[in-house]
Design an enzyme around this catalytic site. Structure first.
Site, PDB file in Angstrom:
ATOM      1  N   THR A 102       0.865  -1.179   0.000  1.00  0.00           N
ATOM      2  CA  THR A 102       0.000   0.000   0.000  1.00  0.00           C
ATOM      3  C   THR A 102       0.900   1.227   0.000  1.00  0.00           C
ATOM      4  O   THR A 102       1.579   1.514   0.990  1.00  0.00           O
ATOM      5  CB  THR A 102      -0.917   0.014   1.231  1.00  0.00           C
ATOM      6  OG1 THR A 102      -1.787  -1.125   1.187  1.00  0.00           O
ATOM      7  CG2 THR A 102      -1.765   1.276   1.263  1.00  0.00           C
ATOM      8  N   LYS A 177      -7.473   1.278  -2.822  1.00  0.00           N
ATOM      9  CA  LYS A 177      -7.070   0.918  -1.457  1.00  0.00           C
ATOM     10  C   LYS A 177      -7.252   2.098  -0.514  1.00  0.00           C
ATOM     11  O   LYS A 177      -7.614   1.933   0.656  1.00  0.00           O
ATOM     12  CB  LYS A 177      -5.618   0.444  -1.446  1.00  0.00           C
ATOM     13  CG  LYS A 177      -5.095   0.029  -0.062  1.00  0.00           C
ATOM     14  CD  LYS A 177      -5.900  -1.131   0.535  1.00  0.00           C
ATOM     15  CE  LYS A 177      -5.413  -1.480   1.948  1.00  0.00           C
ATOM     16  NZ  LYS A 177      -4.120  -2.177   1.946  1.00  0.00           N
ATOM     17  N   LYS A 245       0.150   5.520   8.395  1.00  0.00           N
ATOM     18  CA  LYS A 245       0.869   5.675   7.124  1.00  0.00           C
ATOM     19  C   LYS A 245      -0.115   5.697   5.978  1.00  0.00           C
ATOM     20  O   LYS A 245      -0.046   6.557   5.085  1.00  0.00           O
ATOM     21  CB  LYS A 245       1.886   4.541   6.963  1.00  0.00           C
ATOM     22  CG  LYS A 245       2.738   4.604   5.688  1.00  0.00           C
ATOM     23  CD  LYS A 245       2.161   3.798   4.524  1.00  0.00           C
ATOM     24  CE  LYS A 245       2.199   2.302   4.784  1.00  0.00           C
ATOM     25  NZ  LYS A 245       1.741   1.533   3.586  1.00  0.00           N
TER      26      LYS A 245
END
Length: 293
Positions: A102, A177, A245
């Site tokens: 990701t 995502k 993150k």
């Protein structure tokens, strides 16, 4: 399956997600060469699954038809792809790179452009389903790339796929995502508030979930996380540090495209509170602890 008929794959990154995913590829009959920044983990993987471990991404990628990666962040991905020891230096034209990390859509497009200059296909394929999904081979995979590259990638990823879809050109998987993480952030906070409210109100949390999970309030998070949340166990699942993150990527992208993410921004700050409590490695469902103080 004869050795010359086995797909020749390389897998870079053997963490809680990458390790099981690479294991499914090996179990499917592929010849898998692995690389991990911590060499001992790669050697342990080989001892369990067979195959070979190599000391650099370039050496792991040599002779591989498809190279897959599942590392930590933008910088980690650049490190395993680029430079004299990077995977791209070991791949032949006509090869395919599949990225399960990701990361930002920006680094994805940057690396895809470099791959294209070398005649290498590129598919961004971030996953959802957590460590359990990786271990059971039941991941949801969101992909970006050309139709031709996606078709090749879909066949390779099948051993650990529950559902896999192409959302568009390179970068589309990462954008999908981001939407996934945005939805999860709001869900976990809402579930935390519901369970904390139930506790203060004197309700049995498990009995409550048994009822409301069967109605409109039900979610994967509710079914799979309510018991550990009620028991105060958070040493599993997707870590708060990694969620922050991901949410930083979501919020930065939202600013670029002019999207409003007020709930996501608020929940990100709640996760900062959890980090301040020492919970950076706790599961994301630890949001409930803020409400118990």
């Amino acid at each position: 399956m004869a050795d010359h008929d086995r797909p020749r794959l390389a897998f870079l990154g053997l963490g809680v997600m990458g390790g099981p995913m690479a294991g499914h590829l090996a179990a499917s009959g592929a010849a898998v060469t692995v690389y991990n920044r911590t060499a001992a983990r790669a050697e342990a993987w080989v001892a369990r699954h067979g195959g070979r471990a190599m000391p650099t991404p370039r050496e792991a990628a040599l002779g591989a038809e498809v190279v897959l990666a599942c590392v930590g962040n933008d910088d980690d991905l650049r490190a395993v792809c680029l430079g004299p020891d990077g995977a791209f230096a070991g791949m032949d034209p006509g090869g395919l790179f599949i990225d399960h990390t990701t990361v930002s859509a920006q680094v994805t497009r940057e690396l895809a452009a470099e791959a294209a200059r070398r005649g290498i296909g590129y598919v961004d394929a971030p996953v959802s389903g957590g460590q359990k999904g990786a271990e059971t081979g039941q991941l949801s995979i969101m992909c970006g790339g050309s139709e031709e590259d996606y078709a090749r990638a879909e066949a390779i990823m099948k051993p650990y796929t529950r559902i896999c879809r192409r959302l568009g050109e390179v970068g589309s998987g990462q954008l999908a995502k981001m939407a996934n993480q945005i939805a999860i952030a709001g869900l976990v906070q809402a579930l935390s508030e519901a369970l904390a409210f139930a506790e203060k109100a004197g309700l049995d949390g498990r009995a409550l979930v048994e009822v409301i999970s069967q109605g409109a309030a039900g979610s994967w998070q509710m079914v799979n996380r309510h018991e550990s949340m009620l028991d105060g166990h958070f040493d599993h699942g997707f870590a708060v540090d990694w969620m922050r993150k991901d949410l930083a990527i979501c919020l930065a992208t939202a600013r670029e495209i002019g999207a409003a993410l007020p709930v996501t921004a608020l929940v990100d700050q709640f996760y900062a509170d959890v980090q301040a409590m020492g919970g950076g490695r706790w599961d994301t469902s630890s949001l409930i602890l803020r409400l118990r103080r």
